[in-house]
Design a protein around this motif. Sequence first.
Motif, mmCIF file in Angstrom:
data_model
loop_
_atom_site.group_PDB
_atom_site.id
_atom_site.type_symbol
_atom_site.label_atom_id
_atom_site.label_comp_id
_atom_site.label_asym_id
_atom_site.label_seq_id
_atom_site.Cartn_x
_atom_site.Cartn_y
_atom_site.Cartn_z
ATOM 1 N N ILE A 1 -2.565 -4.331 5.883
ATOM 2 C CA ILE A 1 -2.956 -4.956 7.147
ATOM 3 C C ILE A 1 -2.487 -4.147 8.349
ATOM 4 O O ILE A 1 -3.191 -4.019 9.339
ATOM 5 C CB ILE A 1 -2.403 -6.403 7.236
ATOM 6 N N SER A 2 -1.263 -3.615 8.286
ATOM 7 C CA SER A 2 -0.757 -2.806 9.402
ATOM 8 C C SER A 2 0.153 -1.716 8.864
ATOM 9 O O SER A 2 0.737 -1.839 7.791
ATOM 10 C CB SER A 2 -0.025 -3.662 10.428
ATOM 11 N N LEU A 3 0.261 -0.638 9.653
ATOM 12 C CA LEU A 3 1.089 0.510 9.300
ATOM 13 C C LEU A 3 1.763 1.012 10.562
ATOM 14 O O LEU A 3 1.093 1.333 11.544
ATOM 15 C CB LEU A 3 0.225 1.621 8.697
ATOM 16 N N ASP A 4 3.087 1.038 10.559
ATOM 17 C CA ASP A 4 3.872 1.579 11.662
ATOM 18 C C ASP A 4 4.741 2.708 11.120
ATOM 19 O O ASP A 4 5.408 2.545 10.092
ATOM 20 C CB ASP A 4 4.802 0.526 12.279
ATOM 21 N N ILE A 5 4.742 3.841 11.832
ATOM 22 C CA ILE A 5 5.623 4.952 11.494
ATOM 23 C C ILE A 5 6.906 4.745 12.291
ATOM 24 O O ILE A 5 6.861 4.572 13.506
ATOM 25 C CB ILE A 5 4.990 6.308 11.886
ATOM 26 N N VAL A 6 8.051 4.746 11.624
ATOM 27 C CA VAL A 6 9.339 4.587 12.289
ATOM 28 C C VAL A 6 9.838 5.992 12.626
ATOM 29 O O VAL A 6 10.016 6.824 11.737
ATOM 30 C CB VAL A 6 10.347 3.839 11.398
#
Length: 142
Positions: A7-12
Amino acid sequence: MKTFKLISLDIVEEKNDDITQRRIKLQDGLIINREDDRGRWVIEAYVDESYEEFFEVMCRNNEEIMVQVKITKPSNTPATFLVKPVETNKIGNHINIIFIGTIIDRQREYIEKTLKQLLDKGYQGDELLEEFKRLGEESSSN
């Protein structure tokens, strides 16, 4: 193997000693629990071609990165993974990125406590990441 909708992808990312999250706008995606002996997951993100250079540099550098994902529905709690992007493929005006890695969000409170302890001991930047990984390897081998 079990497959779920991504559903979502965040790069830290770490910038100027601050940890930030870069939201990657997904066109589509999936995540697969390989259920192998190393606990690895495969994440496939289908995104606009404007991300192509960003991810190709990661692949060339064989960078290990931290990502946060939501699986199945937007209201689910994000899960955190330590992954390496292993391949990008151009598909029309889009690309897909394949990541392989392990989930590290099983005990969020433990992770936050460990990070706080490491920060209190003065670890920063790459040293912080290396010490965190070392502690993770110790706990997974016990």
